[in-house]
Design a protein around this motif. Structure first.
Motif, PDB file in Angstrom:
ATOM      1  N   PHE A  14       0.829  -1.204   0.000  1.00  0.00           N
ATOM      2  CA  PHE A  14       0.000   0.000   0.000  1.00  0.00           C
ATOM      3  C   PHE A  14       0.869   1.262   0.000  1.00  0.00           C
ATOM      4  CE2 PHE A  14      -2.851   3.042   2.374  1.00  0.00           C
ATOM      5  CZ  PHE A  14      -3.764   3.211   1.345  1.00  0.00           C
ATOM      6  N   THR A  15       2.027   1.211   0.654  1.00  0.00           N
ATOM      7  CA  THR A  15       2.920   2.369   0.670  1.00  0.00           C
ATOM      8  C   THR A  15       3.403   2.702  -0.735  1.00  0.00           C
ATOM      9  OG1 THR A  15       3.638   1.997   2.943  1.00  0.00           O
ATOM     10  CG2 THR A  15       5.125   3.250   1.515  1.00  0.00           C
ATOM     11  N   GLY A  16       3.841   1.686  -1.470  1.00  0.00           N
ATOM     12  CA  GLY A  16       4.266   1.928  -2.845  1.00  0.00           C
ATOM     13  C   GLY A  16       3.111   2.335  -3.731  1.00  0.00           C
ATOM     14  N   PHE A  17       1.971   1.684  -3.539  1.00  0.00           N
ATOM     15  CA  PHE A  17       0.785   1.957  -4.348  1.00  0.00           C
ATOM     16  C   PHE A  17       0.311   3.396  -4.179  1.00  0.00           C
ATOM     17  CE2 PHE A  17      -3.907   1.397  -5.047  1.00  0.00           C
ATOM     18  CZ  PHE A  17      -3.847   1.024  -6.380  1.00  0.00           C
ATOM     19  N   CYS A  18       0.340   3.902  -2.943  1.00  0.00           N
ATOM     20  CA  CYS A  18      -0.134   5.265  -2.680  1.00  0.00           C
ATOM     21  C   CYS A  18       0.671   6.313  -3.432  1.00  0.00           C
ATOM     22  CB  CYS A  18      -0.060   5.558  -1.182  1.00  0.00           C
ATOM     23  SG  CYS A  18      -1.453   4.910  -0.237  1.00  0.00           S
ATOM     24  N   GLN A  19       1.953   6.050  -3.677  1.00  0.00           N
ATOM     25  CA  GLN A  19       2.775   7.026  -4.370  1.00  0.00           C
ATOM     26  C   GLN A  19       2.267   7.277  -5.790  1.00  0.00           C
ATOM     27  OE1 GLN A  19       4.937   8.594  -2.348  1.00  0.00           O
ATOM     28  NE2 GLN A  19       4.012   7.116  -0.934  1.00  0.00           N
ATOM     29  N   ARG A  20       1.578   6.289  -6.343  1.00  0.00           N
ATOM     30  CA  ARG A  20       1.027   6.443  -7.692  1.00  0.00           C
ATOM     31  C   ARG A  20      -0.206   7.351  -7.697  1.00  0.00           C
ATOM     32  NH1 ARG A  20       1.921   0.153  -9.786  1.00  0.00           N
ATOM     33  NH2 ARG A  20       4.188   0.213  -9.463  1.00  0.00           N
ATOM     34  N   GLY A  21      -0.704   7.648  -6.516  1.00  0.00           N
ATOM     35  CA  GLY A  21      -1.842   8.551  -6.387  1.00  0.00           C
ATOM     36  C   GLY A  21      -1.412   9.995  -6.261  1.00  0.00           C
TER      37      GLY A  21
ATOM     38  N   LEU B 254      -3.001   4.919   7.572  1.00  0.00           N
ATOM     39  CA  LEU B 254      -3.132   3.492   7.288  1.00  0.00           C
ATOM     40  C   LEU B 254      -1.792   2.855   6.940  1.00  0.00           C
ATOM     41  CD1 LEU B 254      -6.444   3.534   5.224  1.00  0.00           C
ATOM     42  CD2 LEU B 254      -6.117   2.589   7.507  1.00  0.00           C
ATOM     43  N   ARG B 255      -0.888   3.620   6.343  1.00  0.00           N
ATOM     44  CA  ARG B 255       0.438   3.083   6.050  1.00  0.00           C
ATOM     45  C   ARG B 255       1.211   2.781   7.327  1.00  0.00           C
ATOM     46  NH1 ARG B 255       0.290   7.139   1.934  1.00  0.00           N
ATOM     47  NH2 ARG B 255       1.665   8.520   3.123  1.00  0.00           N
ATOM     48  N   SER B 256       0.937   3.536   8.380  1.00  0.00           N
ATOM     49  CA  SER B 256       1.668   3.358   9.638  1.00  0.00           C
ATOM     50  C   SER B 256       0.877   2.551  10.666  1.00  0.00           C
ATOM     51  CB  SER B 256       2.025   4.725  10.232  1.00  0.00           C
ATOM     52  OG  SER B 256       0.847   5.458  10.533  1.00  0.00           O
ATOM     53  N   TYR B 257      -0.382   2.226  10.348  1.00  0.00           N
ATOM     54  CA  TYR B 257      -1.229   1.462  11.269  1.00  0.00           C
ATOM     55  C   TYR B 257      -1.711   0.225  10.529  1.00  0.00           C
ATOM     56  CZ  TYR B 257      -4.960   0.381  14.607  1.00  0.00           C
ATOM     57  OH  TYR B 257      -5.770  -0.240  15.514  1.00  0.00           O
TER      58      TYR B 257
END
Length: 253
Positions: free
Chosen positions: A19-26, A64-67
């Motif tokens: 999800f951390t990598g995926f969010c960067q695409r947003g 959410l990335r940290s939890y």
């Protein structure tokens, strides 16, 4: 267009790395900045988080990335708006109830002039072609089966229904009821399975490498489905156009 991320796992697993990598695409490494969302199944329950802000800058996404929430089925989406304005009601994933189960759906692609006939049980809240397609799938599944059928029966019915949507355009999607995850490719979708013996993985969109052998047990297993590969050092397999796969407990069935 949008991008999809799904995890189907043998044991409850957190999606923090993917999800951390995926969010960067947003909005950071790519232009899908018109909203995002992620759904976590927990038994028969469901946690849904959606936002019309960009995933790269969203405080909720940062939380959410940290939890890390653990789940056996996770569906996430970053949106590039094409049909329907940028608003909370148009953020994916979408959810509906059928046969006493939560269903979650996320779509990548455009369906031109797609306005199927929908009855009162399944109606879109927003204005996207994606939500209309989801409502139609739920409606037709409900017509085809009186109660919750097997994964095999559901897959058979979906194979009959999907061509009725794809004739209107691109229909890459993820669909889950918490038991299984269905992934359909019109144009672009990739997958892999992380399992024993685990290895290292390095994100393409974020400076993070994880050695999964250090954080997983031998019985852990996770199928990861994504529009474009997330990591640079894992073996991703591309779906064939028109292919529908179903995953249960991290395995293609």
């Amino acid at each position: 267009m949008c991008q999809l991320l799904g995890l189907n796992c043998a044991t409850p697993t957190d999606a923090s790395f993917s999800f951390t990598g995926f969010c960067q695409r947003g909005g950071a490494t790519d232009h899908h900045a018109d909203g995002w969302g992620i759904a976590f199944f927990e038994g028969r329950g469901l946690r849904l988080f959606i936002d019309h802000e960009s995933a790269a800058n969203s405080r909720m996404a940062e939380f959410l990335r940290s939890y890390p929430l653990k789940s056996k089925n996770i569906v996430a989406h970053v949106r590039k708006a094409t049909i329907g304005e940028v608003s909370l009601e148009n953020a994916h994933p979408f959810t509906r109830e059928l046969w006493g189960r939560h269903w979650v759906f996320a779509h990548n692609g455009d369906l031109k002039d797609y306005f199927p006939k929908l009855h009162s049980a399944f109606r879109p809240v927003g204005t996207t072609d994606s939500e209309r397609a989801f409502c139609w799938l739920m409606q037709e599944l409900a017509k085809s089966h009186a109660s919750l059928p097997s994964v095999e029966e559901l897959t058979h019915t979906l194979r009959e229904l999907i061509p009725q949507v794809t004739r209107f355009g691109t229909f890459n999607f993820l669909l889950s009821n918490g038991e299984a995850m269905w992934a359909h490719c019109s144009t672009k979708l990739h997958w892999l399975v992380r399992q024993y013996p685990f290895s290292k993985a390095t994100l393409m969109d974020h400076d993070w490498t994880v050695n999964f052998a250090e954080v997983n047990q031998p019985g852990d297993r996770a199928a990861v489905i994504v529009t474009t590969p997330l990591t640079s050092d894992e073996q991703w397999t591309a779906f064939e156009p028109g292919e529908l796969k179903v995953f249960v407990d991290g395995v293609v069935v």
